[in-house]
Design an enzyme around this catalytic site. Sequence first.
Site, PDB file in Angstrom:
ATOM      1  N   SER A 368      17.548  53.001  99.573  1.00  0.00           N
ATOM      2  CA  SER A 368      18.552  52.851 100.415  1.00  0.00           C
ATOM      3  C   SER A 368      18.223  51.487 101.152  1.00  0.00           C
ATOM      4  CB  SER A 368      18.469  54.043 101.396  1.00  0.00           C
ATOM      5  OG  SER A 368      19.530  53.996 102.466  1.00  0.00           O
ATOM      6  N   ARG A 369      19.248  50.658 101.277  1.00  0.00           N
ATOM      7  CA  ARG A 369      18.811  49.064 101.705  1.00  0.00           C
ATOM      8  C   ARG A 369      19.009  49.096 103.368  1.00  0.00           C
ATOM      9  NH1 ARG A 369      21.807  47.733  97.183  1.00  0.00           N
ATOM     10  NH2 ARG A 369      20.378  47.908  95.568  1.00  0.00           N
ATOM     11  N   VAL A 370      19.883  49.908 103.853  1.00  0.00           N
ATOM     12  CA  VAL A 370      20.260  49.858 105.195  1.00  0.00           C
ATOM     13  C   VAL A 370      19.935  51.191 105.988  1.00  0.00           C
ATOM     14  CG1 VAL A 370      21.845  48.047 105.157  1.00  0.00           C
ATOM     15  CG2 VAL A 370      22.803  50.542 105.070  1.00  0.00           C
TER      16      VAL A 370
END
Length: 512
Positions: A368-370
């Site tokens: 999950s990048r953010v």
Amino acid sequence: MNGQFQRAVLQAEDHIDRVLQQSRFALKEREVGRLIQVSSGVARVRGLPNTQAMELLRFENGVMGIAFNLDPNEIGVVLLGEESDLTAGSRVERSGRVIDVPVGEAMLGRVIDALGRPLDNTGPVAAKERWPIEREARPIIERAPVSAPLQTGIKVIDALIPIGRGQRQLLLGDRQTGKTAIAIDTILNQHDKDMVCIYCAIGQRGAAVAKAIQRLREHDALKYTVVLVAAGETTPGLLYIAPYAAASIGEWFMQQGRDVLVVYDDLTRHAHAYRELSLLLRRPPGREAYPGDIFYLHSRLLERATHLKDEYGGGSLTALPVIETQAQNLSAYIPTNLISITDGQVYLSPVLFQKGELPAVDVGKSVSRVGGKAQLPGYLDISGPLRLAYSQFEELETFARFGTRLDDATRQSIERGRRVREVLKQDESSPLTVFEQIVTLQALNAGLFDPLPLVSIKKAGLRLCAELAERFPEQRRRIEAGKRLSAEDKQHLLAFAHAALESFEDHRHEDA
Ligand code: ATP
Ligand code: MG
């Protein structure tokens, strides 16, 4: 003087704009064309030279179609209904209206099709407004960073792959790996969280959709959910417009400053429908026979997910698109496209599913990048050690299979890893609160599960959560308010967890 002149010019421009706007769709006289050919959900029409792109056309049997291809001599139309009683030469009329859906509060609790027509036998949809299904995504200037968490209630996701409100998180995996289960569980967990949910089923089997609706109904989740169904057997036209219609319904709620979650289940079927339409309309095929603009098609949809700044209402739209992979191939065309458009993915592995490790989330291939920025601070000192313990374990486990003699530290890592895996297992429809998750995972990291035999870990975890119920209201509030627990509170909770887990400890080896 100069100022007055400028104002007059602006007013005149305004007026011209308004007149143009009104005349754009105001049909001066009835425009009638003729149907030339119809097959497989696509029709060719002649004689409507003023038709707009995406305008609705009405056929003689009452079926509507969307003007898709505007060629000099004819129009390629995608049908939104049955074509069986249409014949060449029959009349086709312009509607003067671009395709739209009903939006508003009245949509909640309803099961509708892609045009907003009710499918649930509870009467017509009492919506006052209609919005076009294709809308511009909100400009960057109106967007705020993702800052609030969207709790799925699933330990492995909330702790290791956290999702934020306004994020686009892909759910992907082979068929029957529990993708829909995770999406529906996430909706169930929004109970009493003031979140509007939209479940958009695209090309799913009727039985699967019925099961999803049934689960929502059983857990009283329909009252804050809109279910939009374009079932597998409908026309490709309806499959194609379904996710856009769902996005518009969601955007209406976002516009009111609400938090919205939209599940697109699944975009593989959507891509198939679009490929079918494009090939029938003779658009040039590209990679894997998909038309060249398939990437744009999906990015246009997912760009509409966002978190708005407070001065623009502060609402958010979180997108959970689902993709089905073939034989675990993540690098096929559609999966790679979507991985690059989204802010992260949850990958479900059929191997884990077969071993019964449910939910079958492959932590190594998920990211999950953010969402990490939006994760509640209570998780902060838990996720790191948990991830480390788990990834070390995965490596060591392969190693240990060869019957190698292991030193104590390695054996301990493996034993801990096995317990991590057990604790992360979770049944369908059993979401956990943030507090329950944090206490359980803290106990796990502190080694409180280590003396338990593997078989009783699941039961022990459930008992711990059950005993937590209604206790520690102060600490629970702190965690939910985004604060961290004091060292004292932590000790206190660990002592409580220890007492709750003690009865499950395996004393056999001590007796021996
Ligand atoms: P499809 O490719 O057909 O859409 P899917 O990937 O969406 O499948 P699901 O339908 O969600 O998979 O789940 C497949 C089966 O696994 C279902 O019978 C579901 O009840 C079961 N299942 C999924 N997750 C869990 C879980 N955590 N615990 C127990 N059973 C589960
Ligand atoms: Mg599914």
